[in-house]
Design a protein around this motif. Structure first.
Motif, PDB file in Angstrom:
ATOM      1  N   GLY A  70       0.842  -1.172  -0.069  1.00  0.00           N
ATOM      2  CA  GLY A  70       0.020   0.077  -0.054  1.00  0.00           C
ATOM      3  C   GLY A  70       0.956   1.307   0.134  1.00  0.00           C
ATOM      4  O   GLY A  70       1.776   1.433  -0.825  1.00  0.00           O
ATOM      5  N   PRO A  71       0.492   2.168   1.039  1.00  0.00           N
ATOM      6  CA  PRO A  71       1.486   3.502   0.749  1.00  0.00           C
ATOM      7  C   PRO A  71       2.784   3.231   1.918  1.00  0.00           C
ATOM      8  O   PRO A  71       3.664   4.178   1.872  1.00  0.00           O
ATOM      9  N   SER A  72       3.089   2.030   2.295  1.00  0.00           N
ATOM     10  CA  SER A  72       4.192   1.823   3.177  1.00  0.00           C
ATOM     11  C   SER A  72       5.439   1.088   2.231  1.00  0.00           C
ATOM     12  O   SER A  72       5.226   0.473   1.413  1.00  0.00           O
ATOM     13  N   LEU A  73       6.799   1.525   2.782  1.00  0.00           N
ATOM     14  CA  LEU A  73       7.950   1.062   2.286  1.00  0.00           C
ATOM     15  C   LEU A  73       8.622   0.256   3.495  1.00  0.00           C
ATOM     16  O   LEU A  73       9.043   1.039   4.438  1.00  0.00           O
ATOM     17  N   LEU A  74       8.884  -1.100   3.422  1.00  0.00           N
ATOM     18  CA  LEU A  74       9.551  -1.706   4.467  1.00  0.00           C
ATOM     19  C   LEU A  74      10.930  -2.213   3.653  1.00  0.00           C
ATOM     20  O   LEU A  74      10.827  -2.801   2.519  1.00  0.00           O
ATOM     21  N   LYS A  75      12.044  -1.905   4.309  1.00  0.00           N
ATOM     22  CA  LYS A  75      13.240  -2.247   3.628  1.00  0.00           C
ATOM     23  C   LYS A  75      14.284  -2.731   4.598  1.00  0.00           C
ATOM     24  O   LYS A  75      14.377  -2.467   5.812  1.00  0.00           O
ATOM     25  N   SER A  76      15.252  -3.407   4.031  1.00  0.00           N
ATOM     26  CA  SER A  76      16.356  -4.133   4.715  1.00  0.00           C
ATOM     27  C   SER A  76      17.405  -3.216   4.731  1.00  0.00           C
ATOM     28  O   SER A  76      17.865  -2.918   3.834  1.00  0.00           O
ATOM     29  N   PHE A  77      18.059  -3.049   5.970  1.00  0.00           N
ATOM     30  CA  PHE A  77      19.221  -2.046   6.220  1.00  0.00           C
ATOM     31  C   PHE A  77      20.197  -2.973   6.887  1.00  0.00           C
ATOM     32  O   PHE A  77      19.988  -3.674   7.936  1.00  0.00           O
ATOM     33  N   HIS A  78      21.597  -2.796   6.466  1.00  0.00           N
ATOM     34  CA  HIS A  78      22.554  -3.163   7.270  1.00  0.00           C
ATOM     35  C   HIS A  78      23.286  -2.014   8.065  1.00  0.00           C
ATOM     36  O   HIS A  78      24.182  -1.263   7.754  1.00  0.00           O
ATOM     37  N   LEU A  79      22.603  -1.630   9.031  1.00  0.00           N
ATOM     38  CA  LEU A  79      22.808  -0.421   9.840  1.00  0.00           C
ATOM     39  C   LEU A  79      24.082  -0.483  10.598  1.00  0.00           C
ATOM     40  O   LEU A  79      24.592  -1.328  11.084  1.00  0.00           O
ATOM     41  N   GLN A  81      26.864  -0.820   8.821  1.00  0.00           N
ATOM     42  CA  GLN A  81      27.455  -1.962   8.153  1.00  0.00           C
ATOM     43  C   GLN A  81      27.439  -3.191   9.223  1.00  0.00           C
ATOM     44  O   GLN A  81      28.357  -4.186   8.940  1.00  0.00           O
ATOM     45  N   LYS A  82      26.441  -3.380   9.718  1.00  0.00           N
ATOM     46  CA  LYS A  82      26.499  -4.742  10.372  1.00  0.00           C
ATOM     47  C   LYS A  82      26.138  -5.962   9.367  1.00  0.00           C
ATOM     48  O   LYS A  82      25.657  -5.578   8.575  1.00  0.00           O
ATOM     49  N   LYS A  83      26.634  -6.965   9.881  1.00  0.00           N
ATOM     50  CA  LYS A  83      26.642  -8.094   8.708  1.00  0.00           C
ATOM     51  C   LYS A  83      25.142  -8.357   8.572  1.00  0.00           C
ATOM     52  O   LYS A  83      24.850  -8.700   7.425  1.00  0.00           O
ATOM     53  N   LYS A  84      24.573  -8.638   9.840  1.00  0.00           N
ATOM     54  CA  LYS A  84      22.986  -9.169   9.648  1.00  0.00           C
ATOM     55  C   LYS A  84      22.058  -7.641   9.345  1.00  0.00           C
ATOM     56  O   LYS A  84      22.509  -6.814   9.963  1.00  0.00           O
ATOM     57  N   ALA A  85      21.503  -8.107   8.354  1.00  0.00           N
ATOM     58  CA  ALA A  85      20.441  -6.941   7.964  1.00  0.00           C
ATOM     59  C   ALA A  85      19.057  -6.999   9.077  1.00  0.00           C
ATOM     60  O   ALA A  85      18.735  -8.110   9.425  1.00  0.00           O
ATOM     61  N   ASP A  86      18.573  -5.735   9.290  1.00  0.00           N
ATOM     62  CA  ASP A  86      17.286  -5.362  10.058  1.00  0.00           C
ATOM     63  C   ASP A  86      16.332  -4.841   8.953  1.00  0.00           C
ATOM     64  O   ASP A  86      16.637  -4.081   8.211  1.00  0.00           O
ATOM     65  N   VAL A  87      15.080  -5.216   9.279  1.00  0.00           N
ATOM     66  CA  VAL A  87      14.093  -4.508   8.501  1.00  0.00           C
ATOM     67  C   VAL A  87      13.336  -3.356   9.033  1.00  0.00           C
ATOM     68  O   VAL A  87      12.913  -3.626  10.292  1.00  0.00           O
ATOM     69  N   TYR A  88      13.216  -2.294   8.367  1.00  0.00           N
ATOM     70  CA  TYR A  88      12.448  -1.103   9.225  1.00  0.00           C
ATOM     71  C   TYR A  88      11.668  -0.437   8.035  1.00  0.00           C
ATOM     72  O   TYR A  88      11.783  -0.588   6.780  1.00  0.00           O
ATOM     73  N   PHE A  89      10.460   0.273   8.681  1.00  0.00           N
ATOM     74  CA  PHE A  89       9.705   1.053   7.734  1.00  0.00           C
ATOM     75  C   PHE A  89      10.531   2.365   7.435  1.00  0.00           C
ATOM     76  O   PHE A  89      11.035   3.040   8.391  1.00  0.00           O
ATOM     77  N   VAL A  90      10.433   2.943   6.096  1.00  0.00           N
ATOM     78  CA  VAL A  90      11.031   4.024   5.678  1.00  0.00           C
ATOM     79  C   VAL A  90       9.968   5.161   5.818  1.00  0.00           C
ATOM     80  O   VAL A  90       9.142   5.135   5.095  1.00  0.00           O
ATOM     81  N   TYR A  91       9.890   5.980   6.828  1.00  0.00           N
ATOM     82  CA  TYR A  91       8.756   7.141   7.293  1.00  0.00           C
ATOM     83  C   TYR A  91       9.042   8.331   6.275  1.00  0.00           C
ATOM     84  O   TYR A  91       8.193   8.997   5.926  1.00  0.00           O
ATOM     85  N   GLY A  92      10.483   8.571   6.177  1.00  0.00           N
ATOM     86  CA  GLY A  92      10.343   9.839   5.314  1.00  0.00           C
ATOM     87  C   GLY A  92      12.092   9.679   4.566  1.00  0.00           C
ATOM     88  O   GLY A  92      12.946   9.102   5.222  1.00  0.00           O
ATOM     89  N   GLU A  93      12.060  10.343   3.460  1.00  0.00           N
ATOM     90  CA  GLU A  93      13.596  10.206   2.659  1.00  0.00           C
ATOM     91  C   GLU A  93      13.556  11.505   2.066  1.00  0.00           C
ATOM     92  O   GLU A  93      12.780  11.941   1.272  1.00  0.00           O
ATOM     93  N   LYS A  94      14.881  12.013   2.279  1.00  0.00           N
ATOM     94  CA  LYS A  94      15.594  12.906   1.336  1.00  0.00           C
ATOM     95  C   LYS A  94      16.612  12.403   0.314  1.00  0.00           C
ATOM     96  O   LYS A  94      17.002  11.375   0.516  1.00  0.00           O
ATOM     97  N   ASN A  95      17.305  13.191  -0.358  1.00  0.00           N
ATOM     98  CA  ASN A  95      18.364  12.894  -1.215  1.00  0.00           C
ATOM     99  C   ASN A  95      19.680  12.222  -0.261  1.00  0.00           C
ATOM    100  O   ASN A  95      20.140  11.122  -0.781  1.00  0.00           O
ATOM    101  N   ASP A  96      19.855  12.617   0.856  1.00  0.00           N
ATOM    102  CA  ASP A  96      20.928  12.297   1.494  1.00  0.00           C
ATOM    103  C   ASP A  96      20.577  11.705   2.867  1.00  0.00           C
ATOM    104  O   ASP A  96      21.791  11.089   3.533  1.00  0.00           O
ATOM    105  N   ARG A  97      19.222  11.278   3.251  1.00  0.00           N
ATOM    106  CA  ARG A  97      19.173  10.698   4.442  1.00  0.00           C
ATOM    107  C   ARG A  97      17.744  10.264   4.379  1.00  0.00           C
ATOM    108  O   ARG A  97      16.898  10.532   3.723  1.00  0.00           O
ATOM    109  N   LYS A  98      17.592   9.139   5.448  1.00  0.00           N
ATOM    110  CA  LYS A  98      16.124   8.639   5.535  1.00  0.00           C
ATOM    111  C   LYS A  98      15.856   8.399   7.177  1.00  0.00           C
ATOM    112  O   LYS A  98      16.689   8.420   7.937  1.00  0.00           O
TER     113      LYS A  98
END
Length: 198
Positions: A70-79, A81-98
């Motif tokens: 629907g209107p939501s974006l769920l994405k995998s991130f290696h915050l 540079q952690k080896k294991k990724a975690d999944v988070y909702f992306v609430y807002g995004e600019k060119n250089d940050r999320k």
């Protein structure tokens, strides 16, 4: 008396126009039926039904690259540079940050008592395009002085980095109500609409 812990699964269902899909880590795109796609945060998986099908399937978060539900974006991130990724909702995004994060509720029930104790856990991160954490707030809905004060920092945190994003500020204003224990702001986490800031 036994202590029974029930984990409430944040289930996200929607009835928006057809636009949901899942992309796995191999790059395969799966078109899903909007009305029967559920994000099970505590189970770390998405339940879905392919277009034109009727049986339910699952994808584990560990196999997920991203999903548009629907209107939501769920994405995998290696915050950081952690080896294991975690999944988070992306609430807002600019060119250089999320602005990414999530919240889930755990309910504890004692014995046969129907009424239990509910606690919301939340995570909120400001990250750059390299998935490096620039700032963060993590906490719970517990009503201790420190947790109440921390929840009071959520709105200023978002405003600090996204005040030039009108759509995100409008969304935030719905939950920035300054109630006594700063609990209303937690509703922001469950409004998972993705906003691309201009």
């Amino acid at each position: 008396m036994k202590l029974l812990v029930l984990i409430l699964i944040f289930t996200f269902s929607n009835s928006f126009a057809q636009n949901s899909y899942i992309v796995d880590k191999k790059g395969n795109k799966i078109l899903t039926r909007d009305e029967v796609t559920d994000i099970l945060l505590v189970d770390k998986r998405i339940s879905y039904v392919n277009l034109g099908k009727s049986w339910e399937k699952y994808i584990k978060f560990e196999d997920l690259d991203h999903a548009v539900i629907g209107p939501s974006l769920l994405k995998s991130f290696h915050l950081n540079q952690k080896k294991k990724a975690d999944v988070y909702f992306v609430y807002g995004e600019k060119n250089d940050r999320k602005l990414v994060g999530l919240a889930y509720i755990i309910e504890t029930i004692q014995g046969h008592h129907v009424e239990g104790f509910k606690k919301t856990f939340y995570e909120l991160y400001l990250i750059d395009n390299n998935e490096t954490i620039l700032d963060q707030i993590n906490g719970t809905s517990t009503n201790t002085e420190g947790k109440i004060a921390l929840r009071g920092e959520i709105s200023p945190f978002i405003k600090k980095y996204f005040s030039d994003c009108p759509a995100l500020m409008t969304k935030l204003s719905k939950y920035d109500l300054h109630d006594q224990n700063n609990r209303e702001i937690l509703s922001f986490f469950f409004d998972t609409e993705y906003i691309k800031c201009q």
